[in-house]
Design a protein around this motif. Structure first.
Motif, short mmCIF file in Angstrom:
data_model
loop_
_atom_site.label_atom_id
_atom_site.label_comp_id
_atom_site.label_asym_id
_atom_site.label_seq_id
_atom_site.Cartn_x
_atom_site.Cartn_y
_atom_site.Cartn_z
N ALA A 1 33.45 41.03 36.86
CA ALA A 1 34.86 40.95 36.45
C ALA A 1 35.32 42.26 35.82
N LEU B 1 28.60 32.54 40.89
CA LEU B 1 29.12 33.88 41.20
C LEU B 1 30.05 33.85 42.40
N GLN C 1 39.98 38.07 34.60
CA GLN C 1 38.75 38.84 34.42
C GLN C 1 38.53 39.22 32.96
N TYR D 1 33.37 32.39 41.53
CA TYR D 1 34.20 33.39 40.83
C TYR D 1 34.93 34.27 41.84
N PHE D 2 34.20 34.79 42.83
CA PHE D 2 34.82 35.67 43.83
C PHE D 2 35.93 34.95 44.60
N ALA E 1 28.96 37.10 36.56
CA ALA E 1 30.36 37.13 36.98
C ALA E 1 31.19 37.97 36.02
N LEU F 1 27.44 32.93 35.14
CA LEU F 1 28.74 33.24 34.55
C LEU F 1 28.73 34.63 33.91
#
Length: 536
Positions: free
Chosen positions: A361, A12, A197, A15-16, A357, A354
């Motif tokens: 997103a 996570l 995203q 991802y950010f 995330a 994921l």
């Protein structure tokens, strides 16, 4: 920290970091408002396509649409997608060309050319008010994952106060992270992060669908055994009661959410309003190099809606089958939380991170587009004409960035209020709330825009404002809004006449548009309005 939780958290956080880095990189070198709002009209059509999908697919869709499939156990919601395709074709050939021709930053500038400043101001104000409410309402949904994660880790459901703190904390974190690249990078950062995203969101949904299917013992045979066979009525319903006749038969159809008539008529008006008169959606279309590529991205986004909606509804239906085969006493009471519950408790480690995330997103994608559009509309429609008429390019760029910050704060306020209401009323369904907010006001917007584009000399500032007010009031009555508000306080203002249906949300924009347009064309355009602003 548990090793599995550490892996999910790392996924996570990665991802950010990636999203913010990409947003800041592609959005560098913003020099003026045109760069910030339109990206110099140099963005690839396929990136615009992904941005449109990301903008209309929020966290409420990620949870709400599976929630509809879980609750209804059919695909009747898909009927609304039929009208979106027709509407996008109409928007492509009615709205986009005038916006390009007038080289607008804010689409409400078109109304200045066609009618005058008061109409533009009214439309811009309606957009900003509605968009803040609608996007803020959507935003809280992303925090559902954290509430359920808290329950998973602590082994106990958080109380109402703790839940509210989690919702508000998650909202603040999402808004701050999104505002960083949106404020500094403008529309280019929005579009390219939307592309990433949207890819994560679609990939996550397909992965979840596959895992759900293979987790059901017996596969397709078990699905048919528990659900029953699939028939045409699982996809299409007319809403017409064969036991009734005349107006009573049709009246019942308006009181159902998902029918073929709502899909072909009601949804067409909804999408024409959201994709033709909403700065949030239209602004990314205007970043394409020309009209042809802008149209392509818009129409293809409509075709993509059907498989995307089908995927999320299938997730909801398979969730129902899965929990019939694997009863779970800890299953949330709210259908909108069921998908997230499955993600947290059944997904493999890493993949679970994921999927979470993917949830964030969708929230960040729809939020970034909203605050960027709100800031652009405020700067172009209010700051430059009234607050600082002699503003330089540098001052306008600074103003649009500060506006992004302030609208982000407003989103936090609205999301926090929404979180409180959902906690107090846990049976609230997400999709009707989100779509319903637009229904009260966007019929008024669409009616005025259509008056400007379909007529040469009808409509003026006074008439348009009167028409928008009348359109709003008609929708309020048809939807039963006064009594809905009064019911919160245990009261009832009036009794709806038996012949008048209390219409569901797919019809609100339709009737709001018809009424607004009908009233607006009763007034004549002033003679001094430039003939070049009139459509032929």
């Amino acid at each position: 920290m548990d090793a599995r939780l550490a892996i999910d958290t790392a996924v996570l956080l990665l991802y950010f970091v990636i999203i913010i880095s990409i947003g800041l990189y592609v959005g560098r070198k913003e020099e003026n408002l045109k760069d910030f709002a339109l990206g110099g009209r140099q963005i690839a059509w396929w990136a615009v396509l992904a941005s449109i999908i990301a903008a209309e697919t929020s966290a409420s869709t990620f949870f709400g649409t599976p929630g509809e499939g879980f609750t209804l156990r059919n695909y009747t919601y898909l009927q609304l997608a039929l009208g979106t395709i027709l509407a996008r074709i109409l928007v492509s050939y009615i709205f986009i060309k005038p916006y390009y021709d007038y080289k607008v930053y804010s689409i409400y500038e078109y109304l200045t050319a066609r009618f005058g400043v008061p109409t533009k101001n009214a439309a811009s104000a309606i957009f900003m008010f509605t968009r803040v409410l609608a996007s803020g309402t959507r935003l809280y949904a992303a925090a559902i994952a954290l509430v359920l994660a808290y329950e998973m880790i602590r082994g106990v459901r958080p109380g109402q106060t703790e839940t509210l703190f989690i919702y508000v904390g998650a909202t603040v974190a999402i808004v701050i992270l999104t505002a960083i690249y949106t404020t500094l990078g403008g529309i280019k950062a929005v579009v390219w992060t939307d592309f990433i995203q949207a890819s994560i969101m679609i990939g996550s949904a397909l992965t979840a669908l596959g895992l759900l299917y293979f987790a059901i013992p017996g596969g397709w045979h078990k699905i048919v055994e528990l659900h029953g066979g699939f028939h045409l009525s699982d996809f299409i319903t007319t809403g017409l009661n064969p036991a009734k006749s005349g107006w009573e038969k049709w009246k019942g159809m308006f009181e159902l959410e998902y029918t073929i008539f709502a899909g072909l008529i009601g949804s067409t008006f909804i999408t024409m309003a959201t994709h033709g008169t909403d700065q949030d959606m239209v602004q990314r279309m205007l970043t394409a190099p020309d009209i042809r590529r802008s149209r392509r991205s818009l129409i293809l986004s409509g075709l993509a809606d059907i498989p995307i909606a089908f995927t999320f509804l299938s997730i909801g239906l398979l969730l129902w089958v899965y929990y019939q085969a694997h009863p779970d006493p800890t299953l949330p009471r709210t259908s909108g939380e069921t998908f997230c519950h499955f993600i947290l408790y059944q997904m493999p480690v890493g993949l679970r991170g994921l999927l979470v995330a993917g949830i964030f997103a969708t929230a960040m994608g729809s939020l970034s587009t909203a605050v960027n559009a709100l800031a652009t509309s405020f700067t172009r429609d209010w700051y430059e004409p009234y607050i600082n008429p002699r503003s330089t390019a540098e001052q306008s760029l600074r103003a649009v960035r500060w506006a992004t910050v302030w609208f982000s704060i407003l989103m936090i306020v609205v999301a926090s209020i929404t979180s409180y209401l959902v906690i107090v009323h846990p049976n609230v369904r997400i999709i009707p709330i989100v779509l319903g907010i637009f229904g009260y006001t966007y019929g008024s917007l669409l009616g005025v825009f259509l008056c400007g584009m379909f007529t040469k000399r009808r409509g003026n500032n006074l008439g348009n404002i009167v028409a928008m007010i009348v359109g709003f009031n008609v929708v309020a009555i048809l939807s039963g809004l006064p009594n809905k508000i009064a019911s919160i306080f245990g009261a009832k203002l009036y009794t709806q006449p038996s012949w008048l249906p209390v219409m569901e949300f797919p019809w609100w924009i339709c009737f709001g548009t018809i009424v607004t347009f009908s009233v607006a064309i009763l007034f004549r355009t002033r003679a001094d309005i430039s003939p070049s602003a009139r459509t032929e």
